[in-house]
Design a protein around this motif. Structure first.
Motif, PDB file in Angstrom:
ATOM      1  N   GLU A   1      94.961  60.460   4.446  1.00 47.79           N
ATOM      2  CA  GLU A   1      96.131  61.097   5.269  1.00 47.79           C
ATOM      3  C   GLU A   1      96.901  61.573   4.269  1.00 47.79           C
ATOM      4  OE1 GLU A   1      95.955  61.450   8.543  1.00 47.79           O
ATOM      5  OE2 GLU A   1      94.250  60.317   9.114  1.00 47.79           O
ATOM      6  N   PRO A   2      98.105  62.406   5.044  1.00 50.00           N
ATOM      7  CA  PRO A   2      99.067  62.805   4.045  1.00 50.00           C
ATOM      8  C   PRO A   2      99.809  61.528   3.252  1.00 50.00           C
ATOM      9  CG  PRO A   2      99.312  64.008   6.010  1.00 50.00           C
ATOM     10  CD  PRO A   2      98.022  63.013   6.201  1.00 50.00           C
ATOM     11  N   GLY A   3      99.721  60.445   3.982  1.00 48.78           N
ATOM     12  CA  GLY A   3     100.448  59.274   3.154  1.00 48.78           C
ATOM     13  C   GLY A   3      99.505  58.116   2.961  1.00 48.78           C
ATOM     14  N   ARG A   4      98.383  58.405   3.024  1.00 50.32           N
ATOM     15  CA  ARG A   4      97.196  57.329   2.634  1.00 50.32           C
ATOM     16  C   ARG A   4      96.203  57.856   1.832  1.00 50.32           C
ATOM     17  NH1 ARG A   4      94.408  55.836   6.631  1.00 50.32           N
ATOM     18  NH2 ARG A   4      94.071  53.617   6.089  1.00 50.32           N
ATOM     19  N   THR A   5      95.990  56.954   0.805  1.00 49.87           N
ATOM     20  CA  THR A   5      94.990  57.408  -0.266  1.00 49.87           C
ATOM     21  C   THR A   5      93.930  56.192  -0.814  1.00 49.87           C
ATOM     22  OG1 THR A   5      96.508  58.886  -1.167  1.00 49.87           O
ATOM     23  CG2 THR A   5      94.388  58.557  -2.297  1.00 49.87           C
ATOM     24  N   LEU A   6      92.712  56.560  -0.811  1.00 42.19           N
ATOM     25  CA  LEU A   6      91.905  55.586  -1.118  1.00 42.19           C
ATOM     26  C   LEU A   6      91.434  55.637  -2.859  1.00 42.19           C
ATOM     27  CD1 LEU A   6      89.521  53.325  -0.421  1.00 42.19           C
ATOM     28  CD2 LEU A   6      87.975  55.195  -0.315  1.00 42.19           C
ATOM     29  N   LEU A   7      91.786  54.381  -3.266  1.00 40.83           N
ATOM     30  CA  LEU A   7      91.511  54.310  -4.691  1.00 40.83           C
ATOM     31  C   LEU A   7      90.381  53.244  -4.925  1.00 40.83           C
ATOM     32  CD1 LEU A   7      92.132  54.787  -7.737  1.00 40.83           C
ATOM     33  CD2 LEU A   7      93.640  52.651  -7.758  1.00 40.83           C
ATOM     34  N   ARG A   8      89.084  53.962  -5.459  1.00 40.29           N
ATOM     35  CA  ARG A   8      87.825  53.100  -5.777  1.00 40.29           C
ATOM     36  C   ARG A   8      87.991  52.992  -7.185  1.00 40.29           C
ATOM     37  NH1 ARG A   8      83.504  55.440  -2.226  1.00 40.29           N
ATOM     38  NH2 ARG A   8      84.628  53.920  -0.842  1.00 40.29           N
ATOM     39  N   THR A   9      87.758  51.433  -7.485  1.00 40.66           N
ATOM     40  CA  THR A   9      87.898  51.202  -8.932  1.00 40.66           C
ATOM     41  C   THR A   9      86.301  50.434  -9.132  1.00 40.66           C
ATOM     42  OG1 THR A   9      89.912  50.893  -9.060  1.00 40.66           O
ATOM     43  CG2 THR A   9      88.817  49.982 -10.650  1.00 40.66           C
ATOM     44  N   THR A  10      85.701  50.927  -9.909  1.00 32.72           N
ATOM     45  CA  THR A  10      84.286  50.393 -10.215  1.00 32.72           C
ATOM     46  C   THR A  10      84.096  50.014 -11.660  1.00 32.72           C
ATOM     47  OG1 THR A  10      83.292  52.105  -8.660  1.00 32.72           O
ATOM     48  CG2 THR A  10      81.726  50.693  -9.996  1.00 32.72           C
ATOM     49  N   TRP A  11      83.787  48.606 -12.075  1.00 37.31           N
ATOM     50  CA  TRP A  11      83.405  48.087 -13.156  1.00 37.31           C
ATOM     51  C   TRP A  11      81.883  47.952 -13.377  1.00 37.31           C
ATOM     52  CZ3 TRP A  11      87.068  46.386  -9.741  1.00 37.31           C
ATOM     53  CH2 TRP A  11      88.495  46.355 -10.353  1.00 37.31           C
ATOM     54  N   LEU A  12      81.471  48.658 -14.559  1.00 43.25           N
ATOM     55  CA  LEU A  12      80.158  48.779 -15.097  1.00 43.25           C
ATOM     56  C   LEU A  12      79.828  47.890 -16.365  1.00 43.25           C
ATOM     57  CD1 LEU A  12      80.839  51.751 -13.917  1.00 43.25           C
ATOM     58  CD2 LEU A  12      78.392  51.564 -13.279  1.00 43.25           C
ATOM     59  N   VAL A  13      78.761  47.023 -16.340  1.00 38.41           N
ATOM     60  CA  VAL A  13      78.340  46.288 -17.406  1.00 38.41           C
ATOM     61  C   VAL A  13      76.992  46.745 -17.750  1.00 38.41           C
ATOM     62  CG1 VAL A  13      80.142  44.507 -17.145  1.00 38.41           C
ATOM     63  CG2 VAL A  13      77.787  44.545 -16.324  1.00 38.41           C
ATOM     64  N   HIS A  14      76.249  46.404 -19.091  1.00 40.56           N
ATOM     65  CA  HIS A  14      75.030  46.663 -19.264  1.00 40.56           C
ATOM     66  C   HIS A  14      74.049  46.137 -18.370  1.00 40.56           C
ATOM     67  CE1 HIS A  14      71.373  46.882 -21.766  1.00 40.56           C
ATOM     68  NE2 HIS A  14      71.948  47.830 -22.532  1.00 40.56           N
ATOM     69  N   LYS A  15      73.180  46.925 -17.855  1.00 40.02           N
ATOM     70  CA  LYS A  15      72.289  46.364 -17.021  1.00 40.02           C
ATOM     71  C   LYS A  15      71.696  45.172 -17.321  1.00 40.02           C
ATOM     72  CE  LYS A  15      68.221  49.075 -18.657  1.00 40.02           C
ATOM     73  NZ  LYS A  15      67.159  50.019 -18.364  1.00 40.02           N
ATOM     74  N   ASP A  16      71.354  44.696 -18.457  1.00 36.88           N
ATOM     75  CA  ASP A  16      70.738  43.454 -18.832  1.00 36.88           C
ATOM     76  C   ASP A  16      71.974  42.243 -19.056  1.00 36.88           C
ATOM     77  OD1 ASP A  16      68.533  44.732 -19.089  1.00 36.88           O
ATOM     78  OD2 ASP A  16      68.581  45.133 -21.226  1.00 36.88           O
ATOM     79  N   ALA A  17      73.044  42.536 -18.818  1.00 32.64           N
ATOM     80  CA  ALA A  17      74.058  41.690 -18.981  1.00 32.64           C
ATOM     81  C   ALA A  17      73.826  40.601 -17.697  1.00 32.64           C
ATOM     82  CB  ALA A  17      75.365  42.098 -18.803  1.00 32.64           C
ATOM     83  N   VAL A  18      74.006  39.418 -17.743  1.00 32.97           N
ATOM     84  CA  VAL A  18      73.670  38.397 -16.948  1.00 32.97           C
ATOM     85  C   VAL A  18      75.390  37.873 -16.567  1.00 32.97           C
ATOM     86  CG1 VAL A  18      72.730  36.090 -16.034  1.00 32.97           C
ATOM     87  CG2 VAL A  18      71.740  37.732 -17.562  1.00 32.97           C
ATOM     88  N   GLU A  19      75.760  37.993 -15.095  1.00 38.14           N
ATOM     89  CA  GLU A  19      77.035  37.317 -14.789  1.00 38.14           C
ATOM     90  C   GLU A  19      76.866  35.989 -14.939  1.00 38.14           C
ATOM     91  OE1 GLU A  19      79.528  36.828 -10.352  1.00 38.14           O
ATOM     92  OE2 GLU A  19      78.114  38.751 -10.529  1.00 38.14           O
ATOM     93  N   GLY A  20      77.843  35.312 -15.423  1.00 38.29           N
ATOM     94  CA  GLY A  20      78.153  33.891 -15.503  1.00 38.29           C
ATOM     95  C   GLY A  20      77.779  33.447 -16.739  1.00 38.29           C
ATOM     96  N   VAL A  21      76.712  34.529 -17.706  1.00 38.98           N
ATOM     97  CA  VAL A  21      76.268  33.956 -18.879  1.00 38.98           C
ATOM     98  C   VAL A  21      77.005  35.015 -20.206  1.00 38.98           C
ATOM     99  CG1 VAL A  21      74.227  33.910 -20.435  1.00 38.98           C
ATOM    100  CG2 VAL A  21      74.278  33.209 -17.844  1.00 38.98           C
ATOM    101  N   ASP A  22      76.654  36.177 -19.722  1.00 36.83           N
ATOM    102  CA  ASP A  22      77.107  37.228 -20.598  1.00 36.83           C
ATOM    103  C   ASP A  22      78.649  37.903 -20.341  1.00 36.83           C
ATOM    104  OD1 ASP A  22      74.795  37.753 -22.278  1.00 36.83           O
ATOM    105  OD2 ASP A  22      73.932  38.594 -20.512  1.00 36.83           O
TER     106      ASP A  22
END
Length: 419
Positions: free
Chosen positions: A334-355
């Motif tokens: 809208e004139p006074g509303r804007t969506l900000l989309r933030t995306t974080w990307l890591v190596h496809k082989d990185a394991v969450e909680g480990v790497d």
């Protein structure tokens, strides 16, 4: 109720704007200007909508809404990324309602017309004699991948300079191997301000004192010439010059391009690309400036490579680090509303909680985005006040001036019938 502003009036404001000053209030507040922005800017230029890792497998899709348009971005069965208008060729029903997902075929929820991932109509029941399915494929949307960043253009004839942009920026981005990444987190927030205020806020560091968390890794001198450095930033600037010399030697030994290329105005697809050092330990944009992911990107063996930055007009900026990538997409609502989309990307082989620790990965930008949302909301309230009048930019806000100049050039070209 706001008064109607004619296109001739808007053109007059465009051509009467005082360079080096912020824009007149209607550019931020008027519904008529907002609708023109959707038509002239978002309807005719290359718009950042996501990255290839967001559609990693055949059938994976994301949908993007831009004003009245809705677009499907998906990976087809041949593993190519395509874009289509999210409109059934029968009676216009929206095909996909979800923001993202996976599908074998695209089945209209209304009357079950069915399309394959290449957009071809493969099933339509009770259509009558003489019906030619080949005439009713989904309408394609122009799509361009630049090192894995995805851009669409809704115009019949998109700006041709996107190929030049790709040729310049891909040597900077390719070493980070974005196509070999995966999405670790994605966070959407809605900022209570015009989309241009969101972009202007990103294009300067004059306000960076309001980002203490970000300031631990990013120097608060971005956009500053040496003569503009005040006493409060002198120590940081001296540290920047020392670390920059160290990092330049590292980049040159590693064959990483680093020199700034600034072409933000005077062309349909404005951009800025550069590699810059990070402060202190200088590995990543995190609370302690150390990597958030132990699995580095591409073929990197050292985490201390600084920040590879990319700005693109009209709606995105990106940070490529040794261990992860962060993308930002600005989408007007809208004139006074804007969506900000933030995306974080890591190596496809990185394991969450480990790497990698997802909290460490997102914490700085999650906090910074909230701070910026407050700045943008305050700015929008200010420009909506009858007492507002355009004020002069600081010399440190030159990138804001580039953005405003680019924006007005594009409106002028559209209203004046130029390419």
């Amino acid at each position: 109720m706001s008064s109607v502003i004619s296109r001739q009036d808007i053109l007059g404001m465009v051509r009467g704007r005082r360079p080096g000053y912020s824009l007149e209030a209607p550019f931020y507040t008027s519904r008529d200007v907002f609708e023109l922005d959707l038509e002239a800017v978002f309807g005719r230029h290359w718009i950042f909508v996501g990255s290839e890792p967001e559609v990693p497998e055949p059938g994976d899709y994301v949908t993007v809404d831009l004003g009245r348009w809705s677009v499907i971005v998906l990976r087809d069965d041949d593993e190519n990324v395509r874009a289509f208008h999210n409109v059934c060729r029968h009676r216009g029903s929206r095909l996909l309602a979800a923001q993202s997902g996976s599908t074998g075929n695209l089945v209209c929820p209304y009357h079950s017309w069915t399309y394959d991932t290449g957009g071809r109509l493969v099933h339509a029941e009770s259509v009558g004699p003489g019906f030619e399915a080949g005439c009713f494929s989904l309408k394609p949307v122009h799509l361009k991948s630049i090192s894995g960043l995805l851009f669409i253009c809704l115009a019949d004839e998109p700006p041709e300079d996107i190929d030049e942009v790709a040729a310049v920026v891909e040597p900077y981005l390719d070493p980070h191997g974005l196509r070999e990444c995966k999405v670790a987190r994605q966070i959407d927030i809605v900022e209570d301000g015009n989309w241009k205020l969101v972009m202007e806020n990103n294009r300067e560091c004059y306000h960076c004192g309001g980002h203490p968390e970000l300031g631990f890794s990013l120097f608060p001198t971005i956009g500053y010439a040496e003569e503009d450095i005040g006493p409060s930033r002198r120590a940081a600037y001296d540290r920047f010059k020392r670390i920059d010399a160290e990092m330049t030697a590292i980049w040159e030994r590693g064959g990483l391009p680093w020199r700034q290329v600034l072409r933000l105005a005077g062309r349909p697809t404005g951009f800025l690309v550069e590699r810059t050092p990070l402060d202190r330990d200088g590995e990543s944009i995190t609370a302690d400036t150390r990597v958030a992911s132990q699995r580095l990107l591409g073929d990197f063996t050292s985490p201390r490579l600084g920040r590879q930055g990319l700005h693109l007009q009209p709606n995105s900026w990106h940070h490529f680090l040794s261990d992860h990538v962060v993308t930002f997409a600005v989408l007007p609502l809208e004139p006074g509303r804007t969506l900000l989309r933030t995306t974080w990307l890591v190596h496809k082989d990185a394991v969450e909680g480990v790497d990698y620790d997802p909290e460490k990965l997102v914490s700085v930008w999650r906090t910074t985005n909230a701070q910026d949302a407050a700045f943008v909301a305050g700015a929008h309230k200010g420009v909506s006040n009858p007492a507002y009048e355009p004020g002069p930019f600081s010399p440190t806000e030159s990138w804001v001036e580039h953005f405003c100049a680019w924006y007005l050039e594009r409106l002028d070209a559209h209203l004046g019938g130029q390419p």
